[in-house]
Design a protein around this motif. Sequence first.
Motif, PDB file in Angstrom:
ATOM      1  N   ILE A   2       5.757  36.816 -19.286  1.00  0.00           N
ATOM      2  CA  ILE A   2       6.691  35.576 -19.998  1.00  0.00           C
ATOM      3  C   ILE A   2       6.065  34.612 -18.542  1.00  0.00           C
ATOM      4  CG2 ILE A   2       8.843  35.007 -18.189  1.00  0.00           C
ATOM      5  CD1 ILE A   2      10.429  37.994 -18.960  1.00  0.00           C
ATOM      6  N   ASP A   3       6.494  33.669 -18.730  1.00  0.00           N
ATOM      7  CA  ASP A   3       5.698  31.823 -18.436  1.00  0.00           C
ATOM      8  C   ASP A   3       6.949  31.599 -17.438  1.00  0.00           C
ATOM      9  OD1 ASP A   3       3.989  30.119 -17.418  1.00  0.00           O
ATOM     10  OD2 ASP A   3       4.454  28.925 -19.115  1.00  0.00           O
ATOM     11  N   TYR A   4       6.018  32.087 -15.794  1.00  0.00           N
ATOM     12  CA  TYR A   4       7.242  31.295 -14.836  1.00  0.00           C
ATOM     13  C   TYR A   4       6.954  29.675 -14.740  1.00  0.00           C
ATOM     14  CZ  TYR A   4       7.621  36.201 -13.623  1.00  0.00           C
ATOM     15  OH  TYR A   4       7.608  37.714 -13.902  1.00  0.00           O
ATOM     16  N   GLY A   5       6.002  29.565 -15.247  1.00  0.00           N
ATOM     17  CA  GLY A   5       5.864  28.052 -14.754  1.00  0.00           C
ATOM     18  C   GLY A   5       7.488  26.624 -14.793  1.00  0.00           C
ATOM     19  N   PRO A   6       7.607  26.596 -15.944  1.00  0.00           N
ATOM     20  CA  PRO A   6       9.027  25.976 -16.604  1.00  0.00           C
ATOM     21  C   PRO A   6      10.322  26.167 -15.267  1.00  0.00           C
ATOM     22  CG  PRO A   6       8.375  26.999 -18.569  1.00  0.00           C
ATOM     23  CD  PRO A   6       7.802  27.501 -17.324  1.00  0.00           C
ATOM     24  N   LEU A   7      10.478  27.327 -15.177  1.00  0.00           N
ATOM     25  CA  LEU A   7      11.384  27.663 -14.293  1.00  0.00           C
ATOM     26  C   LEU A   7      10.944  27.190 -12.694  1.00  0.00           C
ATOM     27  CD1 LEU A   7      13.724  29.404 -13.973  1.00  0.00           C
ATOM     28  CD2 LEU A   7      12.898  31.403 -13.005  1.00  0.00           C
ATOM     29  N   HIS A 125       1.017  40.142  -8.461  1.00  0.00           N
ATOM     30  CA  HIS A 125       0.389  38.279  -8.229  1.00  0.00           C
ATOM     31  C   HIS A 125       1.691  37.327  -8.711  1.00  0.00           C
ATOM     32  CE1 HIS A 125      -1.163  34.884  -9.290  1.00  0.00           C
ATOM     33  NE2 HIS A 125      -1.675  35.533  -8.015  1.00  0.00           N
ATOM     34  N   ASP A 126       2.056  37.018 -10.003  1.00  0.00           N
ATOM     35  CA  ASP A 126       3.042  36.582 -10.602  1.00  0.00           C
ATOM     36  C   ASP A 126       4.808  36.352  -9.816  1.00  0.00           C
ATOM     37  OD1 ASP A 126       0.821  35.401 -11.889  1.00  0.00           O
ATOM     38  OD2 ASP A 126       1.136  37.106 -13.831  1.00  0.00           O
ATOM     39  N   PHE A 127       4.884  37.525 -10.165  1.00  0.00           N
ATOM     40  CA  PHE A 127       6.013  37.250  -9.163  1.00  0.00           C
ATOM     41  C   PHE A 127       6.383  37.080  -8.075  1.00  0.00           C
ATOM     42  CE2 PHE A 127      10.003  39.833  -8.003  1.00  0.00           C
ATOM     43  CZ  PHE A 127      10.779  39.252  -8.930  1.00  0.00           C
ATOM     44  N   VAL A 128       5.371  37.160  -6.612  1.00  0.00           N
ATOM     45  CA  VAL A 128       5.509  36.779  -5.578  1.00  0.00           C
ATOM     46  C   VAL A 128       5.461  35.308  -5.694  1.00  0.00           C
ATOM     47  CG1 VAL A 128       3.174  37.154  -4.840  1.00  0.00           C
ATOM     48  CG2 VAL A 128       4.803  37.459  -3.281  1.00  0.00           C
ATOM     49  N   TRP A 129       4.212  34.784  -6.735  1.00  0.00           N
ATOM     50  CA  TRP A 129       4.319  33.378  -7.164  1.00  0.00           C
ATOM     51  C   TRP A 129       6.030  33.072  -7.310  1.00  0.00           C
ATOM     52  CZ3 TRP A 129       5.008  30.298 -10.831  1.00  0.00           C
ATOM     53  CH2 TRP A 129       4.617  28.950 -11.633  1.00  0.00           C
ATOM     54  N   LEU A 130       6.566  33.260  -8.467  1.00  0.00           N
ATOM     55  CA  LEU A 130       7.675  32.755  -8.603  1.00  0.00           C
ATOM     56  C   LEU A 130       8.690  32.645  -7.241  1.00  0.00           C
ATOM     57  CD1 LEU A 130       9.767  32.057 -10.414  1.00  0.00           C
ATOM     58  CD2 LEU A 130      10.088  34.938 -11.324  1.00  0.00           C
ATOM     59  N   CYS A 131       8.433  34.000  -6.276  1.00  0.00           N
ATOM     60  CA  CYS A 131       9.300  34.131  -5.736  1.00  0.00           C
ATOM     61  C   CYS A 131       9.419  33.805  -4.492  1.00  0.00           C
ATOM     62  CB  CYS A 131       9.680  35.757  -5.197  1.00  0.00           C
ATOM     63  SG  CYS A 131      10.296  36.817  -6.934  1.00  0.00           S
ATOM     64  N   GLY A 132       8.290  32.707  -4.558  1.00  0.00           N
ATOM     65  CA  GLY A 132       7.996  31.892  -3.210  1.00  0.00           C
ATOM     66  C   GLY A 132       8.277  30.490  -3.019  1.00  0.00           C
ATOM     67  N   TRP A 133       8.172  29.918  -4.651  1.00  0.00           N
ATOM     68  CA  TRP A 133       8.830  28.905  -5.323  1.00  0.00           C
ATOM     69  C   TRP A 133      10.188  28.849  -4.508  1.00  0.00           C
ATOM     70  CZ3 TRP A 133       6.690  24.209  -4.821  1.00  0.00           C
ATOM     71  CH2 TRP A 133       5.164  24.395  -4.963  1.00  0.00           C
ATOM     72  N   MET A 134      10.821  30.238  -5.123  1.00  0.00           N
ATOM     73  CA  MET A 134      12.609  29.742  -5.248  1.00  0.00           C
ATOM     74  C   MET A 134      12.982  29.998  -3.736  1.00  0.00           C
ATOM     75  SD  MET A 134      13.251  29.741  -8.515  1.00  0.00           S
ATOM     76  CE  MET A 134      12.338  29.818 -10.419  1.00  0.00           C
ATOM     77  N   MET A 135      12.565  31.137  -2.839  1.00  0.00           N
ATOM     78  CA  MET A 135      12.539  31.062  -1.552  1.00  0.00           C
ATOM     79  C   MET A 135      12.774  29.145  -1.021  1.00  0.00           C
ATOM     80  SD  MET A 135      11.592  34.387  -0.482  1.00  0.00           S
ATOM     81  CE  MET A 135       9.659  34.188  -0.617  1.00  0.00           C
ATOM     82  N   LEU A 136      11.461  28.524  -1.473  1.00  0.00           N
ATOM     83  CA  LEU A 136      10.962  27.262  -0.917  1.00  0.00           C
ATOM     84  C   LEU A 136      12.310  26.254  -0.701  1.00  0.00           C
ATOM     85  CD1 LEU A 136       9.328  25.795   0.782  1.00  0.00           C
ATOM     86  CD2 LEU A 136       7.909  25.343  -1.204  1.00  0.00           C
ATOM     87  N   CYS A 137      12.260  26.354  -2.553  1.00  0.00           N
ATOM     88  CA  CYS A 137      13.367  25.495  -3.028  1.00  0.00           C
ATOM     89  C   CYS A 137      14.846  26.182  -2.056  1.00  0.00           C
ATOM     90  CB  CYS A 137      13.132  25.557  -4.242  1.00  0.00           C
ATOM     91  SG  CYS A 137      12.654  25.216  -5.076  1.00  0.00           S
ATOM     92  N   MET A 138      15.160  27.491  -2.061  1.00  0.00           N
ATOM     93  CA  MET A 138      16.495  27.560  -1.518  1.00  0.00           C
ATOM     94  C   MET A 138      16.851  27.339  -0.574  1.00  0.00           C
ATOM     95  SD  MET A 138      17.102  31.846  -3.209  1.00  0.00           S
ATOM     96  CE  MET A 138      17.976  32.298  -1.753  1.00  0.00           C
ATOM     97  N   PHE A 139      15.511  27.252   0.609  1.00  0.00           N
ATOM     98  CA  PHE A 139      15.324  26.735   2.321  1.00  0.00           C
ATOM     99  C   PHE A 139      15.988  25.396   2.344  1.00  0.00           C
ATOM    100  CE2 PHE A 139      12.899  30.265   4.682  1.00  0.00           C
ATOM    101  CZ  PHE A 139      13.725  31.670   4.723  1.00  0.00           C
TER     102      PHE A 139
END
Length: 294
Positions: A2-7, A125-139
């Motif tokens: 899955i391409d996480y980029g658009p999300l 690797h890819d999932f933690v990249w996604l989660c890192g961005w999501m956590m940053l946005c949530m913070f």
Amino acid sequence: MIDYGPLVELAIVTTLMVVVCSPLTSRCHPAFVNIVVLLSVSIAMIIYSILMNLSMFELFDFLWRIVFNSERSRYFLLIFWVCNVLASIGFGIFVNAIGRSSTIHRKFFHLTVSMIYLSGIRYDHDFVWLCGWMMLCMFVIVEVLRFFKVPPWEQALNNFLLSMKDEQDSALLLTPIFLLLGVFLPLFLSPNEQSPHLYHLAGVAATGVGDSVAAIVGSQWGRTKWPRGKKSVEGSTAMAVATTIFLLLARPFCVPPLPSCAHIVFVSLILSAVEAVTVNVDNIILPTVGYLLL
């Protein structure tokens, strides 16, 4: 795959919309910020469903499968992350209960964020990249809710987040955001390397380990201050040693090209020197310097 980029792109745009629109709506009433957040997230979900050619019902199943992908390693990783999050929440409640927050207390959050990052970059690797961005946005959104005193979140967020407040913070509580950004920054800058390079660990080395050790040692045993500064020689020395040890221990688990041991010592000394003269945003400056040098 899955391409996480658009999300991630949609999450960033949504967060920016909340940041831009919240000051305008809060002038009428802080509660209106809730509407801004709800509308922004809803619009983002609609756009993402269109991009993925999914109905809204299918979208929720799609997002569920992004997180729970039926791999055992993913489930173990999620359990470990949840434990770290719960530990952070519990520690925040404890600090709030005792009514004071010390340097040692604040550095506990450096530990949990670093543990989440290290486990993720090692095993997903890819999932933690996604989660890192999501956590940053949530913070960022959480800080918007806290800063504009949005009901019903204001009191609960203040009770928990003020335990992380640093002397560098003002009305805006940016320390948690900068901490998360600093630890994940090398991965954000170089996301396409599947196996971790040593520079991917620059954020953990500089902020999670080095800066934490420097702050703890400096606050407890620092006696000799640097000229025209508040930082101590003891804290800086401890940071250089701790950063060197961490990078040397992490080196065998990273892929080539690997810096030499002498290079690692040199980088650790530079990071220690930068930390000694940095007054603000060291959680961003130190990982950036470490990333560039490693």
